[in-house]
Design a protein around this motif. Structure first.
Motif, PDB file in Angstrom:
ATOM      1  N   UNK A   1      16.820-141.850-146.291  1.00 14.73           N
ATOM      2  CA  UNK A   1      18.263-141.947-146.194  1.00 14.73           C
ATOM      3  C   UNK A   1      18.679-143.416-146.139  1.00 14.73           C
ATOM      4  N   UNK A   2      19.789-143.734-146.792  1.00 15.63           N
ATOM      5  CA  UNK A   2      20.252-145.117-146.852  1.00 15.63           C
ATOM      6  C   UNK A   2      21.583-145.279-146.135  1.00 15.63           C
ATOM      7  N   UNK A   3      21.863-146.507-145.736  1.00 17.71           N
ATOM      8  CA  UNK A   3      23.147-146.854-145.140  1.00 17.71           C
ATOM      9  C   UNK A   3      24.014-147.419-146.256  1.00 17.71           C
ATOM     10  N   UNK A   4      25.109-146.715-146.553  1.00 15.49           N
ATOM     11  CA  UNK A   4      25.932-147.024-147.716  1.00 15.49           C
ATOM     12  C   UNK A   4      27.357-147.334-147.275  1.00 15.49           C
ATOM     13  N   UNK A   5      27.869-148.486-147.671  1.00 14.38           N
ATOM     14  CA  UNK A   5      29.261-148.865-147.416  1.00 14.38           C
ATOM     15  C   UNK A   5      30.069-148.633-148.677  1.00 14.38           C
TER      16      UNK A   5
ATOM     17  N   UNK B   1      28.611-129.364-153.725  1.00 16.16           N
ATOM     18  CA  UNK B   1      27.281-128.781-153.692  1.00 16.16           C
ATOM     19  C   UNK B   1      26.345-129.791-154.338  1.00 16.16           C
ATOM     20  N   UNK B   2      25.496-130.417-153.522  1.00 13.16           N
ATOM     21  CA  UNK B   2      24.733-131.563-154.019  1.00 13.16           C
ATOM     22  C   UNK B   2      23.353-131.198-154.536  1.00 13.16           C
ATOM     23  N   UNK B   3      22.926-129.970-154.331  1.00 13.41           N
ATOM     24  CA  UNK B   3      21.614-129.592-154.850  1.00 13.41           C
ATOM     25  C   UNK B   3      20.495-130.243-154.072  1.00 13.41           C
ATOM     26  N   UNK B   4      19.557-130.873-154.767  1.00 10.23           N
ATOM     27  CA  UNK B   4      18.378-131.439-154.127  1.00 10.23           C
ATOM     28  C   UNK B   4      18.722-132.695-153.347  1.00 10.23           C
TER      29      UNK B   4
ATOM     30  N   UNK C   1      24.355-135.571-149.278  1.00  9.36           N
ATOM     31  CA  UNK C   1      22.969-135.735-149.719  1.00  9.36           C
ATOM     32  C   UNK C   1      22.068-136.278-148.613  1.00  9.36           C
ATOM     33  N   UNK C   2      22.649-136.665-147.492  1.00  4.41           N
ATOM     34  CA  UNK C   2      21.839-137.114-146.373  1.00  4.41           C
ATOM     35  C   UNK C   2      21.898-138.585-146.061  1.00  4.41           C
ATOM     36  N   UNK C   3      22.647-139.351-146.827  1.00  2.18           N
ATOM     37  CA  UNK C   3      22.802-140.774-146.529  1.00  2.18           C
ATOM     38  C   UNK C   3      23.804-140.968-145.389  1.00  2.18           C
TER      39      UNK C   3
ATOM     40  N   UNK D   1      30.787-131.037-140.685  1.00  5.90           N
ATOM     41  CA  UNK D   1      29.878-130.379-141.630  1.00  5.90           C
ATOM     42  C   UNK D   1      28.423-130.775-141.407  1.00  5.90           C
ATOM     43  N   UNK D   2      28.181-131.625-140.406  1.00  2.00           N
ATOM     44  CA  UNK D   2      26.824-132.029-140.079  1.00  2.00           C
ATOM     45  C   UNK D   2      26.342-133.274-140.787  1.00  2.00           C
ATOM     46  N   UNK D   3      27.258-134.003-141.431  1.00  2.00           N
ATOM     47  CA  UNK D   3      26.874-135.203-142.164  1.00  2.00           C
ATOM     48  C   UNK D   3      27.037-136.450-141.296  1.00  2.00           C
TER      49      UNK D   3
END
Length: 261
Positions: free
Chosen positions: A23-27, A14-17, A46-48, A70-72
């Protein structure tokens, strides 16, 4: 001492806000389990867009499938961080597909504790290859992209072993101190706009100690690891560092159980 490539919670936190900024691209390396998987779960929730990289592709594919259902936004890449050319190919592929790479979370690591007089030289080499050369390969692959972009973020998952040495940890602590030193050097040398963070976990719930083959070290770990925290505790620290405004660089965080002294 603890670090990565371990068994995390299999549920998305549960990530909250949502994160600050776009949004970033994270490796994330070493993302097939443990701290790496925990980081991938939290950041994707969180949307990244998270690129999970590790050697265990079956595990990566399962996690990515779960995150997508889960839609991520997530994808998997097979990667052995000790292979410099492979690291470069993965980063190039991410940039080709996504147009950019914003964050490297250099998490892949091994902890093969033993006394020096046990002479487990092959294990010393393995820790040097993964914990030190693997980090350098990640820097070599991402830094030119960050410099060209004028922004970027390298986050190294080190260890409290970077700050202390105990019997059986000499080589492991040396590799983690090297990781700390390399990351601090990168911070001082980097152009404005590039952020650098070192996160040093204490005892985290994991399967990591199961890879220790030295009987004396394995026994010592039983008591040492009596108190632990979940992988998401480290993931929250990573998210905190990433989510700061662009003019704020969180340089170093040590996260350990309250009972670990």
């Amino acid at each position: 001492m603890t670090h990565t490539d371990t068994n995390p919670s299999t549920t998305t936190p549960d990530v909250g806000t949502p994160p600050v900024g776009p949004r970033k691209v994270v490796l994330v390396t070493g993302a097939s389990s443990g701290i790496g998987e925990g980081i991938a779960r939290r950041l994707s929730a969180q949307g990244h867009h998270v690129v999970l990289a590790a050697r265990r592709t079956d595990r990566l594919d399962a996690v990515v499938d779960e995150l997508r259902r889960a839609g991520h936004s997530a994808q998997a890449h097979a990667l052995d961080v000790t292979d410099r050319d492979a690291f470069e190919r993965v980063v190039a592929s991410v940039v080709d597909e996504r147009g950019r790479i914003d964050v490297l979370v250099a998490n892949a690591g091994v902890m093969l504790l033993s006394r020096l007089d046990a002479l487990l030289v092959d294990q010393w080499d393995q820790m040097l290859d993964v914990n030190v050369r693997g980090l350098l390969h990640g820097i070599a692959a991402t830094l030119p992209r960050f410099t060209s972009l004028g922004s970027g973020h390298v986050i190294t998952i080190a260890s409290v072993g970077a700050h202390e040495v105990v019997p059986t940890s000499a080589v492991y602590s040396a590799t983690k101190y090297a990781a700390w030193a390399l990351t601090e050097g990168l911070r001082q040398e980097s152009a404005p706009g590039i952020r650098v963070t070192t996160i040093s976990p204490g005892v985290v719930e994991s399967e990591l100690a199961q890879h220790i083959t030295d009987p004396h070290a394995a026994e010592a770990m039983t008591a040492y690891r009596a108190a632990s925290i979940p992988a998401d505790a480290i993931a929250r620290a990573v998210a905190f560092a990433i989510d700061q405004p662009a003019d704020v660089d969180v340089n170093e965080i040590v996260v350990r159980p309250t009972r670990q002294r």
